[in-house]
Design an enzyme around this catalytic site. Structure first.
Site, PDB file in Angstrom:
ATOM      1  N   GLU A 284      14.689  -7.624  13.479  1.00  0.00           N
ATOM      2  CA  GLU A 284      15.412  -6.727  12.563  1.00  0.00           C
ATOM      3  C   GLU A 284      15.228  -7.157  11.115  1.00  0.00           C
ATOM      4  OE1 GLU A 284      18.328  -7.897  10.852  1.00  0.00           O
ATOM      5  OE2 GLU A 284      19.481  -9.140  12.257  1.00  0.00           O
TER       6      GLU A 284
ATOM      7  N   ARG B 165      23.991 -15.388  15.769  1.00  0.00           N
ATOM      8  CA  ARG B 165      23.478 -14.451  16.775  1.00  0.00           C
ATOM      9  C   ARG B 165      22.890 -13.188  16.160  1.00  0.00           C
ATOM     10  NH1 ARG B 165      24.962 -16.735  21.436  1.00  0.00           N
ATOM     11  NH2 ARG B 165      24.269 -14.964  22.701  1.00  0.00           N
TER      12      ARG B 165
ATOM     13  N   CYS C  10       9.236 -11.692  11.567  1.00  0.00           N
ATOM     14  CA  CYS C  10       8.286 -12.677  12.088  1.00  0.00           C
ATOM     15  C   CYS C  10       8.424 -14.054  11.462  1.00  0.00           C
ATOM     16  CB  CYS C  10       6.853 -12.170  11.950  1.00  0.00           C
ATOM     17  SG  CYS C  10       6.225 -12.066  10.249  1.00  0.00           S
TER      18      CYS C  10
ATOM     19  N   HIS D  64       1.504 -11.279   8.763  1.00  0.00           N
ATOM     20  CA  HIS D  64       2.252 -11.562   9.993  1.00  0.00           C
ATOM     21  C   HIS D  64       2.047 -13.006  10.433  1.00  0.00           C
ATOM     22  CE1 HIS D  64       4.131 -11.096  13.856  1.00  0.00           C
ATOM     23  NE2 HIS D  64       3.024 -11.446  14.481  1.00  0.00           N
TER      24      HIS D  64
ATOM     25  N   ASP E  36       3.727 -15.394  20.290  1.00  0.00           N
ATOM     26  CA  ASP E  36       4.255 -14.576  19.197  1.00  0.00           C
ATOM     27  C   ASP E  36       5.550 -13.921  19.663  1.00  0.00           C
ATOM     28  OD1 ASP E  36       4.766 -12.876  17.106  1.00  0.00           O
ATOM     29  OD2 ASP E  36       2.822 -11.876  17.133  1.00  0.00           O
TER      30      ASP E  36
END
Length: 371
Positions: A137, A162, A167, A207, A222
């Site tokens: 997110e 939590r 990435c 990424h 990943d």
């Protein structure tokens, strides 16, 4: 400034020596290369790295030569992709240990109670559990909070509060988890091609992914690719299709890099182009800043949330919720702000905060900045 560490690489390709020299200069580690074992004793070293091509007799000879005047010298035999990682681990153990994660807290967070050993079975299990428990997110980016990828900040957010992350948070955490278990792991960077038109110009490398070495085999790990995260380790030394509990993936050589592809409805689609260069932790700082803060970053103009469980892949793009099951069935829904909040709680297991509401209203309207 403390005295620099001295490292000698014997039997490693010049390109490996150059890469290690450049990567480690910022850490005050001086790297030297030596091709002729008869001329390697020019100074004192903190560490000697043997390339895997050096024979056992050659390694024994070198050790004997150094032992006459430097009896406590450390020697390591390392495969090329892990040279930088191994040097950092060997010469900076205290610094590395402070960055490792609380494994018990992490296990509780992802609901994993299996063994923690550096094996392919453990790696596979973690790659299934992590994306099911920690959603992808970008909410903090939309709230202009910025993204802090320091170990304490990442652990506080993803484990203790939590929350999810993207990435640079997800794979930074996973890298430290793997290192704490005892895996040999390095950070990589990739050029994302997922959802890009076939004729689109190449995107910038943006990424973070990981390379894990097990028994001299390189694997891709990943946990930070959102809607199409691989839920199993992928071998980097084969072009064959590799099945996961969701789609099949494959890795193909491409212009000096590796093209990672996923099979969707019998069609191979590009995921990303994986560079072979090793990234140290601080290499991700400018990439993370751009992704989180630059006005042109696509992370700043839409809500992106994803979670992958054994039952389905769930993806939320603004107000569009997509559920894709392993058998290929796809269900799509359009949600209003209240329904987005419910989905974040119930599907993506996120602790929705009251100050997210303006963002959720924008997401429901397609994130039209004019509104």
């Amino acid at each position: 400034m403390s005295a620099s560490k001295q490292v000698l690489l014997i039997g490693c390709a010049p390109s490996i020596v150059d890469t290690a020299r450049q990567e480690l200069r910022a850490l005050n580690i001086q790297v030297y290369g030596c091709d002729n074992i008869e001329h390697c004793r020019s100074q004192f070293y903190d560490l000697v790295i043997f390339g895997v091509g050096l024979s056992a007799s050659e390694r024994t000879y070198v050790k004997g030569q150094f032992s006459t005047y430097q009896r406590d010298l450390r020697f390591e035999t390392v495969t090329s992709p892990l040279v930088v990682w191994r040097i950092v681990e060997a010469l900076m153990p205290a610094k590395s240990q402070t960055k490792l994660v609380n494994l018990n807290a992490y296990r509780d967070r992802i609901g994993y109670s299996g063994p923690l050993e550096p094996t392919i079975e453990t790696l596979s299990a973690l790659l299934r559990h992590h994306p099911a428990a920690i959603s992808y997110e970008n909410i903090d980016i939309l709230l202009d909070r910025g993204i802090d990828i320091s170990p304490g900040a990442v652990d506080g957010k993803l484990i203790h509060r939590r929350r999810g992350g993207y990435c640079y948070e997800q794979n930074a955490l996973f890298k430290r988890v793997l290192m704490a278990i005892g895996f040999q792991v390095e950070g990589l960077v990739a050029r994302v091609q997922w959802t890009a038109p076939a004729d689109a110009p190449p995107r910038r490398r943006s990424h973070m992914a990981l390379r894990v070495m097990l028994d001299d085999v390189a694997w891709l790990a990943d946990v930070g690719f959102g809607s199409c995260v691989p839920t199993a380790p992928l071998r980097l030394d084969t072009t064959h299709a590799q099945e996961t509990e969701h789609e099949a993936f494959r890795v193909l050589p491409f212009q000096g890099a590796l093209a990672v592809q996923v099979r969707i409805l019998d069609e191979w689609k590009p995921l990303y182009e994986l560079a072979s260069d090793v990234c140290l932790d601080h290499d991700y700082d400018p990439l993370n800043w751009f992704a989180a803060s630059h006005p042109t970053s696509h992370f700043r103009d839409s809500l992106k949330v994803a979670r992958t469980t054994a039952k389905a892949r769930y993806t939320l793009l603004n107000g569009k919720l997509t559920t894709r099951t392993p058998d290929g069935r796809t269900e799509r829904q359009v949600l209003n702000a209240s329904e987005i909040a419910d989905a974040l709680r119930q599907i993506f297991v996120l602790p929705v905060e009251p100050n997210w509401l303006p963002i959720l209203h924008k997401a429901a309207s397609g994130f039209d900045k004019a509104q």
